[in-house]
Structure formats: structure tokens, C-alpha cells
Design a protein around this motif. Sequence first.
Motif, PDB file in Angstrom:
ATOM      1  N   PRO A 159      57.558  13.235  53.527  1.00 53.57           N
ATOM      2  CA  PRO A 159      56.969  13.079  52.183  1.00 53.57           C
ATOM      3  C   PRO A 159      55.717  12.201  52.189  1.00 53.57           C
ATOM      4  O   PRO A 159      54.741  12.498  51.498  1.00 53.57           O
ATOM      5  CB  PRO A 159      58.097  12.428  51.375  1.00 53.57           C
ATOM      6  CG  PRO A 159      59.347  12.842  52.075  1.00 53.57           C
ATOM      7  CD  PRO A 159      58.985  12.865  53.531  1.00 53.57           C
ATOM      8  N   PHE A 160      55.768  11.124  53.001  1.00 58.76           N
ATOM      9  CA  PHE A 160      54.606  10.227  53.084  1.00 58.76           C
ATOM     10  C   PHE A 160      53.450  10.913  53.818  1.00 58.76           C
ATOM     11  O   PHE A 160      52.291  10.792  53.420  1.00 58.76           O
ATOM     12  CB  PHE A 160      54.993   8.936  53.816  1.00 58.76           C
ATOM     13  CG  PHE A 160      56.143   8.213  53.193  1.00 58.76           C
ATOM     14  CD1 PHE A 160      55.958   7.415  52.067  1.00 58.76           C
ATOM     15  CD2 PHE A 160      57.418   8.347  53.707  1.00 58.76           C
ATOM     16  CE1 PHE A 160      57.023   6.754  51.475  1.00 58.76           C
ATOM     17  CE2 PHE A 160      58.496   7.689  53.115  1.00 58.76           C
ATOM     18  CZ  PHE A 160      58.289   6.894  52.004  1.00 58.76           C
ATOM     19  N   LEU A 161      53.774  11.652  54.886  1.00 63.21           N
ATOM     20  CA  LEU A 161      52.734  12.324  55.664  1.00 63.21           C
ATOM     21  C   LEU A 161      52.062  13.422  54.830  1.00 63.21           C
ATOM     22  O   LEU A 161      50.833  13.573  54.865  1.00 63.21           O
ATOM     23  CB  LEU A 161      53.343  12.926  56.941  1.00 63.21           C
ATOM     24  CG  LEU A 161      53.915  11.911  57.938  1.00 63.21           C
ATOM     25  CD1 LEU A 161      54.635  12.629  59.078  1.00 63.21           C
ATOM     26  CD2 LEU A 161      52.812  11.021  58.496  1.00 63.21           C
ATOM     27  N   ILE A 162      52.864  14.183  54.085  1.00 66.72           N
ATOM     28  CA  ILE A 162      52.304  15.243  53.244  1.00 66.72           C
ATOM     29  C   ILE A 162      51.399  14.648  52.169  1.00 66.72           C
ATOM     30  O   ILE A 162      50.281  15.120  51.926  1.00 66.72           O
ATOM     31  CB  ILE A 162      53.436  16.075  52.607  1.00 66.72           C
ATOM     32  CG1 ILE A 162      54.175  16.865  53.684  1.00 66.72           C
ATOM     33  CG2 ILE A 162      52.888  17.023  51.535  1.00 66.72           C
ATOM     34  CD1 ILE A 162      55.506  17.434  53.235  1.00 66.72           C
ATOM     35  N   SER A 163      51.884  13.579  51.528  1.00 68.92           N
ATOM     36  CA  SER A 163      51.084  12.931  50.480  1.00 68.92           C
ATOM     37  C   SER A 163      49.807  12.333  51.066  1.00 68.92           C
ATOM     38  O   SER A 163      48.750  12.369  50.440  1.00 68.92           O
ATOM     39  CB  SER A 163      51.912  11.840  49.783  1.00 68.92           C
ATOM     40  OG  SER A 163      53.005  12.419  49.088  1.00 68.92           O
ATOM     41  N   LEU A 164      49.912  11.781  52.278  1.00 64.71           N
ATOM     42  CA  LEU A 164      48.731  11.227  52.940  1.00 64.71           C
ATOM     43  C   LEU A 164      47.695  12.312  53.221  1.00 64.71           C
ATOM     44  O   LEU A 164      46.489  12.109  53.041  1.00 64.71           O
ATOM     45  CB  LEU A 164      49.145  10.541  54.245  1.00 64.71           C
ATOM     46  CG  LEU A 164      48.059   9.734  54.967  1.00 64.71           C
ATOM     47  CD1 LEU A 164      47.571   8.584  54.088  1.00 64.71           C
ATOM     48  CD2 LEU A 164      48.589   9.201  56.296  1.00 64.71           C
ATOM     49  N   LEU A 165      48.168  13.491  53.632  1.00 64.12           N
ATOM     50  CA  LEU A 165      47.253  14.612  53.867  1.00 64.12           C
ATOM     51  C   LEU A 165      46.565  15.030  52.567  1.00 64.12           C
ATOM     52  O   LEU A 165      45.356  15.289  52.543  1.00 64.12           O
ATOM     53  CB  LEU A 165      48.014  15.795  54.459  1.00 64.12           C
ATOM     54  CG  LEU A 165      48.370  15.705  55.944  1.00 64.12           C
ATOM     55  CD1 LEU A 165      49.311  16.843  56.342  1.00 64.12           C
ATOM     56  CD2 LEU A 165      47.113  15.743  56.803  1.00 64.12           C
ATOM     57  N   VAL A 166      47.347  15.094  51.474  1.00 65.60           N
ATOM     58  CA  VAL A 166      46.771  15.454  50.180  1.00 65.60           C
ATOM     59  C   VAL A 166      45.701  14.441  49.773  1.00 65.60           C
ATOM     60  O   VAL A 166      44.587  14.810  49.378  1.00 65.60           O
ATOM     61  CB  VAL A 166      47.872  15.531  49.091  1.00 65.60           C
ATOM     62  CG1 VAL A 166      47.253  15.694  47.697  1.00 65.60           C
ATOM     63  CG2 VAL A 166      48.830  16.688  49.377  1.00 65.60           C
ATOM     64  N   ILE A 167      46.041  13.151  49.891  1.00 65.27           N
ATOM     65  CA  ILE A 167      45.103  12.090  49.498  1.00 65.27           C
ATOM     66  C   ILE A 167      43.862  12.101  50.395  1.00 65.27           C
ATOM     67  O   ILE A 167      42.738  11.876  49.924  1.00 65.27           O
ATOM     68  CB  ILE A 167      45.802  10.714  49.555  1.00 65.27           C
ATOM     69  CG1 ILE A 167      46.884  10.635  48.462  1.00 65.27           C
ATOM     70  CG2 ILE A 167      44.807   9.580  49.380  1.00 65.27           C
ATOM     71  CD1 ILE A 167      47.794   9.426  48.588  1.00 65.27           C
ATOM     72  N   SER A 168      44.059  12.379  51.678  1.00 67.09           N
ATOM     73  CA  SER A 168      42.928  12.327  52.617  1.00 67.09           C
ATOM     74  C   SER A 168      41.867  13.371  52.313  1.00 67.09           C
ATOM     75  O   SER A 168      40.688  13.211  52.669  1.00 67.09           O
ATOM     76  CB  SER A 168      43.434  12.500  54.057  1.00 67.09           C
ATOM     77  OG  SER A 168      43.924  13.815  54.257  1.00 67.09           O
ATOM     78  N   PHE A 169      42.272  14.455  51.665  1.00 68.03           N
ATOM     79  CA  PHE A 169      41.300  15.490  51.316  1.00 68.03           C
ATOM     80  C   PHE A 169      40.686  15.283  49.935  1.00 68.03           C
ATOM     81  O   PHE A 169      39.819  16.062  49.523  1.00 68.03           O
ATOM     82  CB  PHE A 169      41.952  16.876  51.393  1.00 68.03           C
ATOM     83  CG  PHE A 169      42.064  17.408  52.803  1.00 68.03           C
ATOM     84  CD1 PHE A 169      40.980  18.013  53.408  1.00 68.03           C
ATOM     85  CD2 PHE A 169      43.236  17.268  53.513  1.00 68.03           C
ATOM     86  CE1 PHE A 169      41.068  18.490  54.711  1.00 68.03           C
ATOM     87  CE2 PHE A 169      43.348  17.740  54.813  1.00 68.03           C
ATOM     88  CZ  PHE A 169      42.250  18.353  55.424  1.00 68.03           C
ATOM     89  N   GLN A 170      41.144  14.244  49.224  1.00 69.77           N
ATOM     90  CA  GLN A 170      40.602  13.998  47.889  1.00 69.77           C
ATOM     91  C   GLN A 170      39.099  13.706  47.883  1.00 69.77           C
ATOM     92  O   GLN A 170      38.397  14.164  46.976  1.00 69.77           O
ATOM     93  CB  GLN A 170      41.360  12.853  47.205  1.00 69.77           C
ATOM     94  CG  GLN A 170      42.701  13.278  46.605  1.00 69.77           C
ATOM     95  CD  GLN A 170      42.572  14.407  45.601  1.00 69.77           C
ATOM     96  OE1 GLN A 170      42.708  15.583  45.922  1.00 69.77           O
ATOM     97  NE2 GLN A 170      42.301  14.051  44.356  1.00 69.77           N
ATOM     98  N   PRO A 171      38.562  12.942  48.870  1.00 70.09           N
ATOM     99  CA  PRO A 171      37.102  12.738  48.865  1.00 70.09           C
ATOM    100  C   PRO A 171      36.323  14.057  48.901  1.00 70.09           C
ATOM    101  O   PRO A 171      35.321  14.214  48.192  1.00 70.09           O
ATOM    102  CB  PRO A 171      36.854  11.906  50.129  1.00 70.09           C
ATOM    103  CG  PRO A 171      38.136  11.153  50.311  1.00 70.09           C
ATOM    104  CD  PRO A 171      39.215  12.105  49.904  1.00 70.09           C
ATOM    105  N   LEU A 172      36.786  15.007  49.732  1.00 67.51           N
ATOM    106  CA  LEU A 172      36.127  16.317  49.771  1.00 67.51           C
ATOM    107  C   LEU A 172      36.284  17.033  48.441  1.00 67.51           C
ATOM    108  O   LEU A 172      35.351  17.682  47.946  1.00 67.51           O
ATOM    109  CB  LEU A 172      36.734  17.168  50.889  1.00 67.51           C
ATOM    110  CG  LEU A 172      36.426  16.743  52.328  1.00 67.51           C
ATOM    111  CD1 LEU A 172      37.148  17.643  53.313  1.00 67.51           C
ATOM    112  CD2 LEU A 172      34.917  16.786  52.586  1.00 67.51           C
ATOM    113  N   THR A 173      37.480  16.884  47.850  1.00 68.87           N
ATOM    114  CA  THR A 173      37.739  17.501  46.551  1.00 68.87           C
ATOM    115  C   THR A 173      36.808  16.927  45.487  1.00 68.87           C
ATOM    116  O   THR A 173      36.268  17.662  44.650  1.00 68.87           O
ATOM    117  CB  THR A 173      39.206  17.278  46.127  1.00 68.87           C
ATOM    118  OG1 THR A 173      40.071  17.850  47.107  1.00 68.87           O
ATOM    119  CG2 THR A 173      39.488  17.911  44.782  1.00 68.87           C
ATOM    120  N   ILE A 174      36.637  15.608  45.523  1.00 69.40           N
ATOM    121  CA  ILE A 174      35.776  14.948  44.534  1.00 69.40           C
ATOM    122  C   ILE A 174      34.329  15.426  44.665  1.00 69.40           C
ATOM    123  O   ILE A 174      33.652  15.691  43.663  1.00 69.40           O
ATOM    124  CB  ILE A 174      35.871  13.418  44.688  1.00 69.40           C
ATOM    125  CG1 ILE A 174      37.262  12.942  44.240  1.00 69.40           C
ATOM    126  CG2 ILE A 174      34.780  12.713  43.880  1.00 69.40           C
ATOM    127  CD1 ILE A 174      37.568  11.496  44.571  1.00 69.40           C
TER     128      ILE A 174
END
Length: 550
Positions: A159-174
Motif C-alpha cells: 500500500p505504501f509503495l503503490i501510494s509512493l508511485l502515485v505521488i511520485s508521478f504527481q509532479p509530471l501530472t501537475i
Amino acid sequence: MMAKFLLILSLSFFWLARELKIALFYLYLWQLKEYHLGRFYDHFRTEKSKRLIFHPLKIAKILLFLIYICFFFFPTIAFLLNSLWLFSLLIIYGLEAVVFLKDVFRKTLKKPTLTIKTVFLGLVVISALGSGLILAKVVFPNDFQKFLLTLLVLDIFSPFLISLLVISFQPLTIIWQKSIIEKAKRKRAQFKNLVVIGITGSYGKTSTKEFLATILSQKLNVLRTKEHQNSEMGISRCVLDELNENHQVFVVEMGAYGVGGIKLLADIVKPQIGIVTGINEQHLALFGTMENLISAEGGQELIESLPKNGVVILNGNSQLVMSNFRFLALDLKSQIFCSTKEKMDIWAEDIKTEKDRLSFRIVSKDGQAANFKVNLVGRQDVENILLTAGGAKELGFTLEEIARAAERIKPDQGALKLLKGSGGVDLIDSTYSANTNGVLAALDHLKLWSGKKIIIMPCLIELGSVSIEAHRQIGKKIAEVCDLGVITTQDKFAEIKEEAVRLGMNPNNILSLEDPREIWEKIKGFCQEGNVLLLEGRVPPEILAKAQEP
């Protein structure tokens, strides 16, 4: 050798099934919370989510991990318990794989709605998990137990690794989002004569948007934002994909979860008319303070974004609207207050509420008046019609024209939908969203029935420091109106029940049940002609389906 190969194969399959389920769930949850870290975090304050974190199988896995660590220090224990350790791991993952397959076949698996973003994130997550499985086999080609230990550790932290992956792509998303928003701004700027009406507030936004767009469409070419299209990306996509030179009016629903959110939306669409539907404590947990909430979703940012010739229309029934804006000197063409309680700029009188329709008279200060008859469920929609009338009048409609156009409003455009349910019971579907005002209004509407009255609802979330008091209000109203209350989550059930019992409700008639089968067993005897069942907020979908069966 063959037995070992089959064991590895079985465990790998079971592990992948478990990881696929957890990956889909967390992608669903992040999407549900609109990739907003505050909303995602607040979700884990609920009792149901806490039980997810501290699930017995999760605890069992952590214990198996700790036992394996002990094997390094106590080889004798390792020799005695090794087979039991492997068997336990196989049983746990086997059970989880069975649950996963059952959810797939029953179509109850929680998974995200397919979008470009969720497909991309899904591929990234699945690739990461698959790589973990392959890497574990490569690193420990001949050490079966260390291979399994690696999978166990990956599972515990997935759960932490999946959430970390989601968060890590947020800069690109922004970066991508900013690009889309800038394109939308440039396109919006091309339509010099377009009238934009922005609608915000803690409740009633969607209904007001639908009503207003329907009424204006009788004389004008109107574009409206679609369902759940009230964020910067949703609105920007609406502008880019749908706005064209034929549109005369753009009706925009505006939602936010932080200070500056409504200002951002206003910067995109440049509204000339603003509507504030009302303010309550919904999303207070995300805003932190009422001042922040009032600034954004409470309408202040929308008002401040209007031009000097702009108009703001406000719900005079909302205490927080009145206390913050009634005596505020605004640098606008006009501010219009609407009410069902007193004579303001526009008001309603002679309100008559039936189970599936409303009739009332709207009067305005300029001397206009008209009788309205609308096929909507619940008195709360009179407020939304008043706000709608204020917006339409600004565009040259008379109250008589608005009244005729309002007859075209469809019942499913309101928050409450009255259906015929199982066994002939009257079913009120209010599952679109839930907030304190909406719950209390829906409960008040049940008073029109002479038979048994039942409500099924979860506790409300994101209410912050006022959550206890809000749920006490709901408990009080349930005791006043209902014969049976079923609360599907635990978070503030104690407060609801305590208040309901204090006001005389039988403790056996206010229950906390989460299993859809138990809920249905409890309520199915009430499903008969003359009774009414209110489904409020995110109730289990199985209950909604069962309740609608003939």
C-alpha cells in the motif's frame, strides 16, 4: 522437486492475485479522492479504513515476517517450524486469492474508472510488482524461503509503495495539468460575449447548475459542466472539448478542497455572475478552519473574482452566508439574496411539498411574481430554484418565463430521486453525495409518509472538528422521523445512537451494520407498500440493487 516447483508456482499466483487486488483498490481510492493527499489521508481516519490497516491477515503476515527473523537467531526453531511457516503463508495467500476471484465474479471488486491517468498508473504499479516478483527469483534462485520472504515484505509494504508511485508521478501530472489549464484559459479568452455563471457552495451546486441550465436552454444556447466535472481539470476539459462559438452561456459548477481552489477555477472561466448555494462544515477537515472554507467553497474567492459589473446571488437561508456577506460592501453591480424564510430580493411563499412534487410562489422586489410547479423531491430544492431564478432574471428572463421553463426540469436532476422499490416500498435514492444539510432535508421529507420510515447511511466524513455535533444532529432527526436507522460505518455511530436513544428511540432500532446481507435481512421486512426507504450517501451498492428489485 516437482512439489517444490508447484508450491512456488501456486504461491506466486496467489501473491499476484493479492497484489492485483490491492493495486486496483489503492488506485481506486486515490482516484476517488481526486489525488488529493489531504482527502486520501483523511480517509484513513475512518474506522473502516483503520480495520483495513490492522486487518487480521495483515497482522498474521507481520507475525510471519517476525517469526522468520527469529529463525536466523534460533536455528532449532527454524527446523521445527519451517514447514508450518510455509503452510501458513500458502493458506493466507490462498484465502486472499479466493476472495479476489470471488470479488471478480460477483463484480464487487473495487477498481478505478478507466482514464489515461489510471491506465498509466496501473501499468506502472503492475510493472513494479511484476519486477519485484522477478527480481526476488533472480536474487534468490535457489533459496526458496528468502524468495518467499521478499514477496512477503513487498506485500506488507505494497500500500505504501503503490501510494509512493502515485505521488511520485504527481509532479509530471501537475506540469501536464498546467498545460491543459493554460490552453483552456486561452480558448475561453476567445469568446468575448460568452456569459459565464459560476456556482459554488458546500451543498446544492449540482442541482442548481442543472436547474439553471435547463431553464436558460429554453431561450439560449447553454453549455454546462458535466457530472463530477467541477475541478480545474474537469472544467478545463469541458472548455477545450465542448465550448464553441454557438454557446451563449456557460454554467459552471465549482468545487475545491483548499484555499485558492475557486480562484483558480474563476481564472480559467472568468465568470460575470456568481451563485453561492450555501455554506456548511462539509470538507472542514480539508480546509482546516471555517475561514479557509468560507474563502474558497464558501464563495469569497468567487465573489472577489467577479468583474465590477458582476452580480452575485446568495442563499439567504444559510446562516453562514448571511453572517459573512449580508453587510459586506461588495464592489459589484449588485448582490441578490434569496430566501424561503423572509422577504429578501427574491423569496418563495405558499410552499406546498408533496412526495414527488413541489408548488410555490416566487416573488421579487421589482414586483414580479409567478407560481411554480416542479416535479422534484424535497423542499430543499425550493432554495435551488430561487437561486436559479436569480440567475435567469439577470439574463432577461421574467419570473413567468422561468416558471414555465422550470416545468421542464426532470426529477433526476434533483438530489433526491423517488423510485418504486422492492415489495412496493417507496425508495428515495440520495446516494449521489452526502452532507449534513442534505441528510437533514431528506429526513424531513420522510415525514410525508404515514407508514414505516427507514434510513440507511454511512457516517459523514471530512467534517473535522464539528463532526460529533453534526452526527448528533442527524441522530436527533432520525429519532424524530424514523422507525429504523441502519448506519453502515462505525466512525460516529456512537454519537448518532446516543442522541437518538436520548430522544426516545428504541436502541434496537438504531443499528450499525456493514455486511450488505445483514442489512438486507434487517430491512427486507419493511419493503412493502406504504413504507419508505431512504438510501443516503455511499451505501453498499448491493443494497441499492436489492432495494430496486421488483
